[in-house]
Design a protein around this motif. Structure first.
Motif, mmCIF file in Angstrom:
data_model
loop_
_atom_site.group_PDB
_atom_site.id
_atom_site.type_symbol
_atom_site.label_atom_id
_atom_site.label_comp_id
_atom_site.label_asym_id
_atom_site.label_seq_id
_atom_site.Cartn_x
_atom_site.Cartn_y
_atom_site.Cartn_z
ATOM 1 N N GLY A 221 -3.224 -26.986 28.156
ATOM 2 C CA GLY A 221 -2.607 -27.763 29.221
ATOM 3 C C GLY A 221 -1.248 -27.232 29.619
ATOM 4 O O GLY A 221 -0.816 -27.408 30.772
ATOM 5 N N LEU A 222 -0.557 -26.564 28.683
ATOM 6 C CA LEU A 222 0.755 -26.003 29.003
ATOM 7 C C LEU A 222 0.630 -24.728 29.820
ATOM 8 O O LEU A 222 1.206 -24.621 30.910
ATOM 9 C CB LEU A 222 1.536 -25.739 27.709
ATOM 10 C CG LEU A 222 2.950 -25.187 27.896
ATOM 11 C CD1 LEU A 222 3.789 -26.117 28.761
ATOM 12 C CD2 LEU A 222 3.631 -24.966 26.546
ATOM 13 N N SER A 223 -0.122 -23.754 29.343
ATOM 14 C CA SER A 223 -0.224 -22.490 30.079
ATOM 15 C C SER A 223 -0.878 -22.685 31.446
ATOM 16 O O SER A 223 -0.539 -21.969 32.407
ATOM 17 C CB SER A 223 -0.991 -21.453 29.254
ATOM 18 O OG SER A 223 -2.292 -21.898 28.950
ATOM 19 N N LYS A 224 -1.803 -23.640 31.564
ATOM 20 C CA LYS A 224 -2.468 -23.872 32.853
ATOM 21 C C LYS A 224 -1.533 -24.470 33.901
ATOM 22 O O LYS A 224 -1.874 -24.477 35.094
ATOM 23 C CB LYS A 224 -3.669 -24.812 32.663
ATOM 24 C CG LYS A 224 -4.843 -24.167 31.971
ATOM 25 C CD LYS A 224 -6.113 -24.989 32.075
ATOM 26 C CE LYS A 224 -5.953 -26.398 31.594
ATOM 27 N NZ LYS A 224 -7.231 -27.146 31.580
ATOM 28 N N SER A 225 -0.378 -24.948 33.479
ATOM 29 C CA SER A 225 0.554 -25.556 34.432
ATOM 30 C C SER A 225 1.375 -24.516 35.188
ATOM 31 O O SER A 225 2.074 -24.860 36.147
ATOM 32 C CB SER A 225 1.491 -26.525 33.706
ATOM 33 O OG SER A 225 2.401 -25.820 32.876
ATOM 34 N N PHE A 226 1.283 -23.259 34.760
ATOM 35 C CA PHE A 226 2.032 -22.189 35.420
ATOM 36 C C PHE A 226 1.117 -21.397 36.347
ATOM 37 O O PHE A 226 -0.080 -21.287 36.121
ATOM 38 C CB PHE A 226 2.658 -21.261 34.375
ATOM 39 C CG PHE A 226 3.702 -21.940 33.535
ATOM 40 C CD1 PHE A 226 5.028 -21.989 33.951
ATOM 41 C CD2 PHE A 226 3.350 -22.565 32.339
ATOM 42 C CE1 PHE A 226 5.984 -22.635 33.193
ATOM 43 C CE2 PHE A 226 4.303 -23.213 31.571
ATOM 44 C CZ PHE A 226 5.628 -23.254 32.008
ATOM 45 N N SER A 266 -0.846 -29.278 35.590
ATOM 46 C CA SER A 266 -2.163 -28.949 35.039
ATOM 47 C C SER A 266 -3.115 -30.139 35.066
ATOM 48 O O SER A 266 -4.328 -29.975 35.099
ATOM 49 C CB SER A 266 -2.025 -28.455 33.593
ATOM 50 O OG SER A 266 -1.643 -29.505 32.724
ATOM 51 N N GLY A 267 -2.553 -31.371 34.995
ATOM 52 C CA GLY A 267 -3.373 -32.577 34.917
ATOM 53 C C GLY A 267 -3.967 -32.802 33.550
ATOM 54 O O GLY A 267 -4.677 -33.782 33.320
ATOM 55 N N ASP A 268 -3.668 -31.911 32.602
ATOM 56 C CA ASP A 268 -4.299 -31.951 31.286
ATOM 57 C C ASP A 268 -3.315 -32.450 30.235
ATOM 58 O O ASP A 268 -2.093 -32.430 30.439
ATOM 59 C CB ASP A 268 -4.771 -30.538 30.921
ATOM 60 C CG ASP A 268 -5.829 -30.539 29.828
ATOM 61 O OD1 ASP A 268 -6.236 -31.628 29.399
ATOM 62 O OD2 ASP A 268 -6.250 -29.443 29.418
ATOM 63 N N ASP A 269 -3.864 -32.900 29.096
ATOM 64 C CA ASP A 269 -3.014 -33.194 27.953
ATOM 65 C C ASP A 269 -2.241 -31.928 27.593
ATOM 66 O O ASP A 269 -2.776 -30.812 27.668
ATOM 67 C CB ASP A 269 -3.847 -33.622 26.741
ATOM 68 C CG ASP A 269 -4.740 -34.810 27.043
ATOM 69 O OD1 ASP A 269 -4.349 -35.671 27.859
ATOM 70 O OD2 ASP A 269 -5.836 -34.879 26.456
ATOM 71 N N THR A 270 -0.980 -32.093 27.204
ATOM 72 C CA THR A 270 -0.122 -30.937 26.955
ATOM 73 C C THR A 270 0.635 -31.147 25.652
ATOM 74 O O THR A 270 1.380 -32.110 25.508
ATOM 75 C CB THR A 270 0.868 -30.741 28.120
ATOM 76 O OG1 THR A 270 0.136 -30.620 29.348
ATOM 77 C CG2 THR A 270 1.704 -29.495 27.914
#
Length: 286
Positions: A221-226, A266-270
């Motif tokens: 969720g962290l890397s997908k936010s970039f 990302s919309g995901d848990d991070t």
């Protein structure tokens, strides 16, 4: 020189519009502060994996139990290179230990509360001998797993599925030892697969000079936010630099806000955990 203590980072936020997070994590000091265990697990969370929060919890629990024992052995071996071969062999066995223990939890839970209903009622027929021999489908509990053990002499890390491990050295240079390149869609390796340890990647690195790196583990969720992978690496190096300049406590206080901002994209848990070695104190210092 005395052993350098490790300062720990830990933060997690729920994905936007999600009822609850499927991520689990742990960051703890062991062996009197001479070693650290880090772990993150990301339950898959889709309809087919509707119990993956449990799977992620078991992943963290069982990795922590196995890694704690391994960390004591790594501290005992220390810089004695004659013991490194045996230690690396033990590190290669750890994924299978964790995988077996995770499967035992999932099988027990599914036996007591079948994820897909009682087998004897499947398709409206009585249970057959084939049904009794067929292993249960554990997809409901699916989770990834990333873990690391750090000592003042070395780092071991393991990864199954997506997510990231980043080392940032004292020059601010990032390194992703277990990266396999860009993700292809949403498919990922999982603990719910048969013999998942066969797909678990691992890395070992002794610290032959200089300070141990900053070690960061995060769910995808962290890397997908970039927008790209370089942006994620810039975040990791920036976090390490701020910790060096402002102190780990200051970074920890800001971490929830940084992760919440990332989760909006990302919309995901991070989730992120990390360890930074404080400068070693000389034994003659007061």
């Amino acid at each position: 020189m005395t052993a350098a203590p490790w300062a720990l980072l830990s933060g997690a936020v729920k994905g936007v519009a999600k009822k609850y997070s499927q991520d689990r994590s742990a960051a703890l000091s062991v062996a009197g502060g001479r070693a650290v265990v880090l772990v993150v697990a990301d339950g898959h969370g889709s309809a087919a994996h509707f119990r993956s929060d449990l799977g992620a919890s078991w992943a963290v629990e069982e990795f922590t139990a196995c890694a704690r024992a391994f960390a004591y052995e790594a501290v005992r071996v220390g810089g004695d290179a004659s013991g490194w071969t045996g230690l690396r062999e033990e590190a290669r066995r750890l994924p299978q230990q964790v995988g077996h223990r995770w499967h035992e939890w999932a099988l027990l839970h599914d036996r007591n509360s079948p994820a897909h209903g009682a087998r004897s009622h499947r398709a409206g027929r009585a249970e057959t001998e084939r049904d009794r021999k067929e292993p249960p489908d554990l997809a409901a509990y699916g989770s990834t797993l990333i873990g690391a053990v750090l000592t003042e002499r070395m780092v071991f890390c393991w990864q199954l599925g997506d997510g990231d491990i980043v080392f940032v050295d004292d020059a601010g240079v990032p390194h992703t030892p277990l990266s396999t390149g860009p993700d292809m869609g949403d498919e990922t390796d999982s603990l719910c697969a048969p013999e998942p340890w066969r797909k678990m990647r691992s890395h070992w690195q002794p610290f032959t000079g200089g300070a141990p790196p900053c070690v960061l583990l995060s769910t995808d969720g962290l890397s997908k936010s970039f927008a790209d992978h370089q942006g994620f690496l810039d975040f990791a190096t920036g976090l390490s630099g701020r910790a060096a300049e402002q102190g780990v406590a200051a970074v920890q206080s800001q971490l929830p806000d940084w992760l919440a901002r990332a989760a909006q994209f990302s919309g995901d848990d991070t989730t992120l955990v990390g360890a930074i070695a404080a400068p070693a104190r000389r034994s003659d210092e007061s």
